[in-house]
Scaffold this motif. Sequence first.
Motif, PDB file in Angstrom:
ATOM      1  N   ALA A  32       0.710  -4.907  -6.969  1.00 31.34           N
ATOM      2  CA  ALA A  32       1.196  -4.028  -8.032  1.00 31.34           C
ATOM      3  C   ALA A  32       0.928  -2.572  -7.706  1.00 31.34           C
ATOM      4  CB  ALA A  32       0.537  -4.402  -9.354  1.00 31.34           C
ATOM      5  N   SER A  33      -0.280  -2.273  -7.258  1.00 32.86           N
ATOM      6  CA  SER A  33      -0.633  -0.901  -6.905  1.00 32.86           C
ATOM      7  C   SER A  33       0.196  -0.400  -5.729  1.00 32.86           C
ATOM      8  CB  SER A  33      -2.128  -0.827  -6.582  1.00 32.86           C
ATOM      9  OG  SER A  33      -2.525   0.480  -6.269  1.00 32.86           O
ATOM     10  N   SER A  34       0.437  -1.273  -4.745  1.00 35.10           N
ATOM     11  CA  SER A  34       1.245  -0.897  -3.582  1.00 35.10           C
ATOM     12  C   SER A  34       2.673  -0.543  -3.979  1.00 35.10           C
ATOM     13  CB  SER A  34       1.262  -2.042  -2.558  1.00 35.10           C
ATOM     14  OG  SER A  34      -0.023  -2.329  -2.078  1.00 35.10           O
ATOM     15  N   VAL A  35       3.248  -1.361  -4.848  1.00 35.16           N
ATOM     16  CA  VAL A  35       4.634  -1.118  -5.290  1.00 35.16           C
ATOM     17  C   VAL A  35       4.721   0.198  -6.052  1.00 35.16           C
ATOM     18  CG1 VAL A  35       6.466  -1.932  -6.818  1.00 35.16           C
ATOM     19  CG2 VAL A  35       5.276  -3.550  -5.323  1.00 35.16           C
ATOM     20  N   LEU A  36       3.794   0.418  -6.979  1.00 37.33           N
ATOM     21  CA  LEU A  36       3.822   1.642  -7.786  1.00 37.33           C
ATOM     22  C   LEU A  36       3.638   2.886  -6.922  1.00 37.33           C
ATOM     23  CD1 LEU A  36       1.750   0.547 -10.930  1.00 37.33           C
ATOM     24  CD2 LEU A  36       4.224   0.873 -10.761  1.00 37.33           C
ATOM     25  N   HIS A  37       2.738   2.817  -5.956  1.00 38.63           N
ATOM     26  CA  HIS A  37       2.499   3.970  -5.090  1.00 38.63           C
ATOM     27  C   HIS A  37       3.596   4.123  -4.040  1.00 38.63           C
ATOM     28  CE1 HIS A  37      -1.658   3.716  -6.692  1.00 38.63           C
ATOM     29  NE2 HIS A  37      -1.658   5.021  -6.464  1.00 38.63           N
ATOM     30  N   GLY A  38       4.023   3.007  -3.459  1.00 36.63           N
ATOM     31  CA  GLY A  38       5.054   3.062  -2.430  1.00 36.63           C
ATOM     32  C   GLY A  38       6.377   3.575  -2.953  1.00 36.63           C
ATOM     33  N   ALA A  39       6.674   3.251  -4.202  1.00 34.33           N
ATOM     34  CA  ALA A  39       7.929   3.705  -4.813  1.00 34.33           C
ATOM     35  C   ALA A  39       7.818   5.115  -5.381  1.00 34.33           C
ATOM     36  CB  ALA A  39       8.352   2.738  -5.917  1.00 34.33           C
ATOM     37  N   GLY A  40       6.609   5.662  -5.395  1.00 34.17           N
ATOM     38  CA  GLY A  40       6.432   7.011  -5.922  1.00 34.17           C
ATOM     39  C   GLY A  40       6.353   7.082  -7.431  1.00 34.17           C
ATOM     40  N   TRP A  41       6.174   5.939  -8.093  1.00 35.12           N
ATOM     41  CA  TRP A  41       6.105   5.933  -9.553  1.00 35.12           C
ATOM     42  C   TRP A  41       4.731   6.351 -10.056  1.00 35.12           C
ATOM     43  CZ3 TRP A  41       8.614   0.448  -9.405  1.00 35.12           C
ATOM     44  CH2 TRP A  41       9.971   0.590  -9.172  1.00 35.12           C
ATOM     45  N   VAL A  42       3.724   6.210  -9.216  1.00 30.41           N
ATOM     46  CA  VAL A  42       2.354   6.604  -9.568  1.00 30.41           C
ATOM     47  C   VAL A  42       1.790   7.441  -8.439  1.00 30.41           C
ATOM     48  CG1 VAL A  42       0.005   5.763  -9.890  1.00 30.41           C
ATOM     49  CG2 VAL A  42       1.878   4.634 -11.084  1.00 30.41           C
ATOM     50  N   GLU A  43       1.138   8.513  -8.812  1.00 30.64           N
ATOM     51  CA  GLU A  43       0.479   9.365  -7.816  1.00 30.64           C
ATOM     52  C   GLU A  43      -1.031   9.305  -8.027  1.00 30.64           C
ATOM     53  OE1 GLU A  43       1.832  10.964  -5.363  1.00 30.64           O
ATOM     54  OE2 GLU A  43       3.928  10.509  -5.878  1.00 30.64           O
TER      55      GLU A  43
END
Length: 361
Positions: A226-237
């Motif tokens: 979950a953390s990888s997807v959010l960070h990889g997609a740029g949705w979370v910084e």
Amino acid sequence: MKQITASPPFEWLSRTKILSTVETLVIGTAGGLVFLVANLPGGLISGSMIAVGVAAIAGRQLTLPPILTQTVLVLLGISLGSVVSRHLIQQVSAYPLTIGLLALATFCSTFGSSYYLQRVHGWDRTSAFLAGSPGALSQITILAVERGADLPGIAVVQTMRVIILTAALPMVLALAGVSSSAAPSLTTAIASPLDLVELVAASLAAALVLRLIKFPASWMFGAMIASSVLHGAGWVEGGLPNWVRGVALIGIGALIGSRFARMRIKTLAGHINAALGSFTVAIAVSAIFVGIVALTTQVKFSDVVVAFAPGAMDAMLALALTLHIDPIFVGAHHLSRFVFVTIATPGIVHLFGRTQDDVDD
């Protein structure tokens, strides 16, 4: 006459567990901070693990309850996923070759270690195969019970391998000049409060889904995905605050060290030579394959060492985090080995181990 009523047993049990948990956390924190102040490699996790392990061997009944264990694994998964970048994701194309070599290394290491235990220490084939199999300890334990294998011996060999690797790898990499011996610094900014809420919610949801489908190491890998997807997609910084990541590293170290609380000194002493010898064989086999990968691919040497180390997934991923090693590469390989071991070990034991009739003799 005043009637004296005894407290229900579960209240005393609960109180005992709480005190044991507090003691575990205090000892683990102290050990981690000592290693951190001493500027030792992998300070928090190694110091916590060694301090708790020594106290457990000395007779302290140290433990961490499931809720704390799961919390630590989720925090660790979020921290691992927060260092994901598009560059790391693009490197996935290099994994099939190294994962194939890892499968071969796992096979050779298992047979090499089991052969050693049989020839040198006189172990039966089933116990030797299960002890020599790297990782997937819960599955190995179930098989050992079902097949009537030497469960205490297997536990000592498996636990000693994880303990030695977790304590020694940071030192080895630092001495080899491929990893900084300084205390790790935060590699990402701290996420905003809203982003932190999104990270925690998504991580818990993913972990619960994986748990429902019985995915291995679901709490850690669910949070990591979950953390990888959010960070990889740029949705979370950004990621967790540095102190939270430190808590996770101390927690995983304490969890590993507390395994010794379930072992008697006599049991540990009786199998220590077998554990050290089996570990040496496994490391020698892994070193050959690490050399092959390092010479034939562009993967960083430190990444290959941790990815091919025959240790537990949670411990090796925690080391990847604290030593600034590619968590995606390490995670993919340790998950692959978990799958290899889970699928192959029952078949290996069935084909080469004792028959069920032998167990009852």
